[in-house]
Write an enzyme that holds these catalytic residues in place. Structure first.
Site, mmCIF file in Angstrom:
data_model
loop_
_atom_site.group_PDB
_atom_site.id
_atom_site.type_symbol
_atom_site.label_atom_id
_atom_site.label_comp_id
_atom_site.label_asym_id
_atom_site.label_seq_id
_atom_site.Cartn_x
_atom_site.Cartn_y
_atom_site.Cartn_z
ATOM 1 C CD GLU A 319 45.639 -65.019 27.266
ATOM 2 O OE1 GLU A 319 45.725 -64.194 28.161
ATOM 3 O OE2 GLU A 319 46.643 -65.546 26.729
HETATM 4 C C1 TNX Z 1 48.124 -65.379 30.591
HETATM 5 S S1 TNX Z 1 47.057 -67.896 31.526
HETATM 6 C C2 TNX Z 1 48.370 -66.361 29.648
HETATM 7 C C3 TNX Z 1 49.727 -66.522 29.123
HETATM 8 C C4 TNX Z 1 50.664 -65.485 29.641
HETATM 9 C C5 TNX Z 1 50.413 -65.265 31.127
HETATM 10 C C6 TNX Z 1 51.379 -64.332 31.781
HETATM 11 C C7 TNX Z 1 46.924 -68.191 30.105
HETATM 12 C C8 TNX Z 1 46.205 -69.415 29.843
HETATM 13 N N1 TNX Z 1 47.461 -67.321 29.242
HETATM 14 O O1 TNX Z 1 49.691 -66.511 27.712
HETATM 15 O O2 TNX Z 1 51.967 -65.921 29.431
HETATM 16 O O3 TNX Z 1 49.115 -64.789 31.275
HETATM 17 O O4 TNX Z 1 51.204 -64.298 33.166
#
Ligand code: TNX
Length: 513
Positions: A319
């Site tokens: 992200e």
């Molecule tokens: C996605 S999965 C994220 C996390 C959040 C999560 C909550 C991922 C690599 N990043 O930053 O905590 O969703 O479900």
């Protein structure tokens, strides 16, 4: 005697023969994850006040662990001795990670090629005993195991759980408890998500404000916390005593608000942001064109490697929405080298596969859905093209922070809505992405993100029983059967109760009484 009466007596005798004795329900088909093969034998073995364990050399530490797990509930001394009826032996085997276990009225023999595989066998043995064996106080009952022969080995080498200690902080004792919880299911990796926008949880030499300031809060404010190097070593050592490898993750270049808030020199405009206590993602980034960033991550990775006996270092990469693709690729190229040049294997979330300049053997962790959209599959193949493998953590089935159903007070729903136990169980890691089968998979991991979870009891409630589904997917061969799994969960539920592990009595599990 009338014919009807004779039939009734014969029927009663037959019933008595297969009715469980004072041993309670038969435990031979209660093991989670399901073993590769199990045959029932004749009679049963009874653990008695004079039962001793024979375990020497490499087997001795596992023998001691077994003795420690048997003592509280039985009240027996269970010494390690040169003669005794429970024998643990190191013996070569052609199945990595596997063990053989034979229970007969005369004794128990457990053999495996190394201590960690022997430890897996001990977890099976624990689950063959009455569920009260998990009690922390003496229980007045008999301790018998039905005779059986089990030959067992894991499907995948990497069987992981992840705990997010950044969104809410969990202290050393909580982490140790979770380590014990997951050891029961033969998981052998605990991935710690150590840093995020809301908190920096590991002391880094020369950068004290990371923990003093960056570690001072968490989601919703209030508290926070961090691990000193000694705390962290204690976790690593405790995990090692359960044959669990700690994989530390420092998430970068995104998910770094806590670091930026602590050191303005890491930002592009020199202005430190406020500490963050919300649950949005994707807004922060280390400054890609700033050389200070690379001095910083060099120091971070140096400490991390110093504290990590295991082979893997996770550097996040998910992200990264506050960078351009070009910036992201520059950062990943430079950061991955700092890990690989020091002899460790990089793990990154699947976005890292956008790079075609990864160190050979870099592992990708897939967190998209079981029905991927867009070009996510191509990123997965990029790890394989560069000599690496994948860890499967599809968010709609393997994320333990998803609600069980719409009414769950805890958890999130972004990954395709709530996740039932049936859904957590009913998928296969080799069926998700084109070109990614068992040979391309290092293993499976169940992450738990803690935006909504503030205590270890919350974490356990969300994890159990779904983490048992993920453990079985990681260990047991196909075909697997949900109804059969669900029946074995009934015994696991009693075991969790006796052990003091919180769990959710999900409506799609045949819990029994
Ligand atoms: C996605 S999965 C994220 C996390 C959040 C999560 C909550 C991922 C690599 N990043 O930053 O905590 O969703 O479900």
């Amino acid at each position: 005697m009338s014919r009807t009466l004779a039939i009734a007596i014969v029927a009663l005798l037959a019933l008595a023969a297969c009715t469980p004795t004072q041993n309670g329900p038969l435990m031979t088909d209660a093991v989670v994850p399901a073993p590769v093969s199990q045959k029932a034998g004749e009679g049963s073995f009874e653990l008695r006040s004079d039962t001793a364990i024979v375990a020497s050399g490499e087997a001795e530490a596992v023998g001691r662990y077994l003795a420690e797990s048997l003592r509280p509930a039985t009240g027996f001394a269970v010494p390690i001795s040169t003669s005794g009826t429970i024998e643990l032996a190191i013996e070569p085997s052609n199945k990595p990670g596997g063990y053989s276990l034979t229970v007969s009225p005369d004794g128990i023999r457990l053999s495996a090629p190394d201590a960690s595989s022997l430890f897996s066998g001990v977890q099976t043995l624990r689950q063959l005993l009455p569920t009260e064996i998990e009690a922390h106080e003496p229980v007045d009952r008999s301790w018998t195991i039905d005779a059986t022969t089990i030959v067992d080995y894991p499907r995948f080498a990497y069987r992981g759980a992840m705990l997010d200690v950044a969104r809410h902080f969990f202290g050393v004792d909580d982490v140790k408890k979770y380590i014990d919880d997951i050891a029961l299911l033969k998981l052998n990796v605990l991935h710690l998500h150590l840093t995020d926008d809301q908190g920096w949880r590991l002391e880094i030499t020369g950068w004290p404000r990371l923990t003093e300031h960056g570690g001072s809060t968490q989601v919703g404010g209030g508290g926070g916390g961090y691990y000193t190097h000694d705390d962290y070593r204690e976790i690593v050592e405790y995990a090692a005593s359960r044959y669990i490898t700690i994989v530390p993750e420092i998430d970068m270049p995104g998910h770094t608000n806590a670091a930026l808030a602590s050191y303005p020199e890491l930002t592009c405009d020199g202005v430190a942001p406020e500490l963050y206590e919300g649950i949005e993602v994707g807004f922060s980034s280390l400054c890609i064109d700033n050389e200070r960033t690379y001095e910083f991550i060099d120091d971070v990775i140096r400490d991390l490697i110093e504290l990590t006996p295991g082979p893997w270092i996770h550097i996040g990469g998910d992200e990264s929405n506050a960078t351009t693709d070009e910036e992201f690729l520059t950062f990943i190229r430079r950061a991955t080298v700092l890990v690989a040049s020091r002899g460790k294997t990089v793990i990154g979330w699947h976005e890292m596969g956008k790079s075609d300049e990864l160190p050979r053997g870099t592992i990708g962790q897939y967190w998209n859905l079981t029905t991927p959209e867009g070009d996510t599959g191509a990123h997965a193949n990029s790890f394989v093209d560069q000599g690496g493998q994948l860890i499967m953590s599809p968010a709609d089935v393997a994320y333990l922070d998803m609600k069980y159903d719409a009414s769950s007070p805890l958890g999130l729903v972004w990954a395709g809505g709530p996740t039932t136990v049936t859904e957590a169980y009913s998928w296969d890691p080799g069926d998700i992405l084109p070109g990614i089968g068992d040979a391309e998979l290092l293993g499976v991991e169940a992450p738990i993100w803690t935006e909504t979870l503030t205590s270890i009891e919350d974490v356990e409630l969300m994890a159990f029983p779904r983490i048992a589904a993920i453990a079985e997917i990681a260990w047991s061969p196909q075909p697997r059967d949900y109804d059969n799994f669900s029946r074995r969960l009934a015994a696991l539920g009693q075991r969790l109760e006796a052990a003091g592990i919180n769990y959710f009595r999900a409506p799609d599990v045949a819990w029994g009484k």
